[in-house]
Enzyme design. Structure first.
Site, mmCIF file in Angstrom:
data_model
loop_
_atom_site.group_PDB
_atom_site.id
_atom_site.type_symbol
_atom_site.label_atom_id
_atom_site.label_comp_id
_atom_site.label_asym_id
_atom_site.label_seq_id
_atom_site.Cartn_x
_atom_site.Cartn_y
_atom_site.Cartn_z
ATOM 1 N N LYS A 1 0.846 -1.199 0.000
ATOM 2 C CA LYS A 1 0.000 0.000 0.000
ATOM 3 C C LYS A 1 0.881 1.248 0.000
ATOM 4 C CE LYS A 1 -0.341 0.313 5.039
ATOM 5 N NZ LYS A 1 -1.232 0.538 6.187
ATOM 6 N N TYR B 1 14.827 30.552 6.691
ATOM 7 C CA TYR B 1 13.715 31.354 7.191
ATOM 8 C C TYR B 1 13.736 31.495 8.713
ATOM 9 C CZ TYR B 1 11.589 30.800 2.561
ATOM 10 O OH TYR B 1 11.340 30.827 1.215
#
Length: 382
Positions: free
Chosen positions: A41, A274
């Site tokens: 999956k 940042y």
């Protein structure tokens, strides 16, 4: 066969030889009569579903497992036509008819799903293969014990009418990765009780299963007829409390590798990325790693995420940005284009997915699964 990786900004190197070895190791941990389902999956936990499914089957897996029907149908479309595939996460209106025609084993957890799959069987004129899932205490998907008699009874009626064949009965653990957790024994008792009810009512399942990766590795009394290893197949330990990958004889399959994009000298007191959460203490060199949270690098690992560059472990300096982050090279002479290994098996001094999980306060499952499509998968030992 080894495919030579091309020069890339970054790549997720997938060692199919390690995956095949892991499947064989997992098979050796269960009794000969117990089948093994390779769970692929979420694009095989980020490793690439089609290639990993084929490698797992080559190594002796008996079944494949997916969450959604669309994942299962994609495997069929890729040419994996003979393997048994179980898919379990259905929603109303999903492609039941396509699943029937593709020969999928489809999970039914409630009456709405039984109604939809039987209607699709009527429309296609073919018998649907279904597996009934019991909620034994996880509280997620699956049928509650109080509703089990109705679901079993109606499934048997549909089977008598030729609309379905009940091929399996199954459930899923909540805390198998926590050694000794009381819910493990409790769920196992409930599962046995629900199995007993269904079988006395007339269900003759091909397989009964509840064991995920941690149960496959450490709880042999949960193996029943089939085990469903997921993360363990990719060489990642399901829980550090249970043991490392090496403790279980498993090797991590994915290595995440980048190419240093830029190296530059900066003075002391220079802010990095940042918010300037990192400021250089002395004159130093900075290296730019061209991977960011858009590629699956967790922003929560800002300031902590480890990278092997120039023979030494460096840490993400400042914020991880969308496309890039910075490491402080401490004045070391590293050339642009140098290899930066974010994680791998760990036996060459590089960090592991578990190291990144600890840096981001998460689990290694998330680290490998979240690596995005902008990072090409390069397969080796195919």
């Amino acid at each position: 066969m080894t495919e030579t990786p091309p020069p890339l900004r970054a790549r997720a190197e997938i060692d199919l030889g390690a995956l095949r070895a892991n499947v064989r190791t997992l098979r050796a941990r269960v009794a000969p009569h117990v089948q093994l389902m390779a769970v692929v999956k979420a694009d095989a936990y980020g490793h690439g579903a089609v290639r990993c499914a084929r490698a797992a089957l080559e190594a002796g897996a008996d079944w494949l497992g997916t969450a959604t029907p669309h994942e299962a149908l994609a495997l069929r479309a890729a040419g994996i036509t003979d393997a048994r595939i179980l898919c379990w996460l259905w929603t109303p209106g999903d492609p039941w008819a396509a699943g029937i025609e593709a020969g999928l084993d489809m999970t039914v957890s409630g009456m709405w799903a039984l109604r939809e799959v039987t209607q699709a069987a009527r429309e296609t004129g073919r018998t649907a293969r279904i597996q009934l899932k019991a909620d034994t205490g996880l509280g997620r998907n699956g049928c509650q014990p109080a509703d089990w008699p109705e679901l079993v009874g109606e499934a048997l009626k549909a089977q008598k009418d030729g609309l379905v064949t009940v091929t399996g009965l199954w459930s899923h653990f909540a805390c198998a990765d926590e050694p000794g957790h009381p819910s493990i024994a409790s769920q196992l008792d409930v599962f046995r009780s629900m199995l007993d009810y269904a079988e006395k009512a007339g269900v003759e399942p091909e397989v009964r299963h509840i064991a995920n990766s941690p149960a496959t590795l450490t709880l042999p009394d949960t193996h029943f007829d089939l085990v469903r290893p997921g993360i363990a197949m990719y060489g990642v330990s399901p829980s550090p409390e249970l043991g490392t990958s090496a403790d279980f004889g498993l090797r991590p399959v994915m290595s995440l590798i980048g190419s240093v994009a830029l190296v530059k000298e900066v003075p002391a007191g220079h802010g990095v990325s940042y918010g300037h959460h990192y400021v250089t203490e002395t004159e130093t060199t900075l290296g730019l790693i061209p991977l960011g949270y858009a590629d699956g690098i967790p922003r929560h690992a800002s300031g902590r995420g480890p990278v092997l560059v120039g023979g030494r472990i460096r840490r993400a300096a400042g914020r991880v940005a969308m496309d890039q982050f910075v490491v402080d090279l401490g004045g070391d002479a590293v050339e642009p284009g140098a290899v930066a290994v974010l994680f791998g098996p760990g036996d060459r001094g590089e960090p592991t997915a578990e190291d990144w999980a600890q840096a981001a306060d998460t689990i290694a499952y998330e680290i490998v699964t979240r690596i995005g499509p902008r990072v090409p998968r390069v397969y080796v030992n195919g």
